[in-house]
Design a protein around this motif. Structure first.
Motif, short mmCIF file in Angstrom:
data_model
loop_
_atom_site.label_atom_id
_atom_site.label_comp_id
_atom_site.label_asym_id
_atom_site.label_seq_id
_atom_site.Cartn_x
_atom_site.Cartn_y
_atom_site.Cartn_z
N MET A 1 0.51 -0.92 0.23
CA MET A 1 0.10 -0.32 0.19
C MET A 1 0.77 1.49 0.05
SD MET A 1 -3.59 -0.85 2.29
CE MET A 1 -4.78 -1.93 1.99
N VAL A 138 -8.75 7.00 1.69
CA VAL A 138 -9.12 5.50 0.90
C VAL A 138 -11.26 5.26 1.19
CG1 VAL A 138 -6.63 4.97 1.86
CG2 VAL A 138 -8.82 4.37 3.16
N TYR A 146 -5.87 -0.79 4.95
CA TYR A 146 -4.77 -0.08 4.98
C TYR A 146 -4.45 0.25 6.64
CZ TYR A 146 -3.63 4.90 5.18
OH TYR A 146 -3.11 6.05 5.14
#
Length: 245
Positions: A1, A138, A146
């Motif tokens: 990520m 996000v 995340y």
């Protein structure tokens, strides 16, 4: 990520530089992770409430003004949950636990601010409260993954940033201490100001004029390297220079 090289570059900066200013730290965090906004606050806890010692953020002026004007601090479940806690506070979880505070989250949505974020309580000196809040850019469905991926990194970087500010503060305080200590009269004036007394009341108690009280308070603010009486009182209390009532 996220790019691991970018993370380790940021980690090197935080570990090897004495002081990383908030503006730079926020920019590095936003470029390394998918972060929309950050907020760092460090407050002095007093019996009458609290005084903001440090506040840095990337939110718009209108969003901050709405938060203050609407009195959202009094009902903010995230702030309440972070007080006296060492556990990270997930905003979505706080929203579910405190449905009566929905106006706060609705106002955030009105300003284009999501609720995918986390607040990290930070170790602070006695009578202090500090935390770093991170608002992630996000989608809601990606937030759990995340958070799981980055929480450890966020906690490490937040503590390094906070530590650099505290260490710099200690260096400044030692320098100021060398420049001159508070006199007995300055300490007395600060002590009565901490008890909520006005200049006139302090003058009456100490048998001096109001103008003289202002003189001593001005000297105290200068020596403590602050700009307001509330900050001077908070500094004096934290450094055990005056008694608390």
């Amino acid at each position: 990520m996220t790019d691991q090289r970018a993370f380790f570059d940021l980690l090197d900066i935080m570990e090897n530089e004495k002081l990383v200013e908030a503006k730079r730290f926020f920019a590095l965090m936003r470029s390394t992770f998918s972060i929309a906004n950050l907020l760092y606050v460090d407050v002095e806890i007093l019996t009458s409430g609290f005084v903001v010692h440090r506040l840095h953020h990337t939110y718009s002026a209108s969003a901050v003004r709405t938060y203050i004007d609407e009195g959202f601090l009094r009902i903010d479940p995230i702030f309440r949950s972070a007080m006296g806690s060492i556990r990270p506070v997930d905003w979505a979880t706080a929203r579910k636990l405190y449905p009566e505070n929905e106006p706060l989250f609705s106002a955030a949505a009105h300003h284009g601010l999501g609720v995918n974020g986390i607040t990290l309580p930070l170790a602070a000196p006695t009578r202090r409260l500090a935390f770093l809040a991170i608002h992630a850019d996000v989608p809601a469905e990606e937030w759990p993954a995340y958070r799981r991926c980055h929480l450890r990194d966020f906690q490490l970087l937040a503590n390094l940033f906070h530590a650099s500010l505290l260490e710099n503060e200690n260096r400044v305080e030692l320098s100021n201490h060398d420049a001159g200590s508070l006199t007995n009269r300055e300490t007395e004036v600060l002590g009565w100001a901490a008890a909520g007394k006005s200049y006139w009341e302090i003058g009456t108690i100490l048998g001096i004029s109001e103008r003289t009280v202002r003189f001593f308070m001005t000297n105290a603010r200068r020596k403590l390297n602050v700009v307001s009486n509330a900050q001077a009182v908070a500094q004096a209390v934290r450094r055990d220079l005056i008694p608390t009532f």
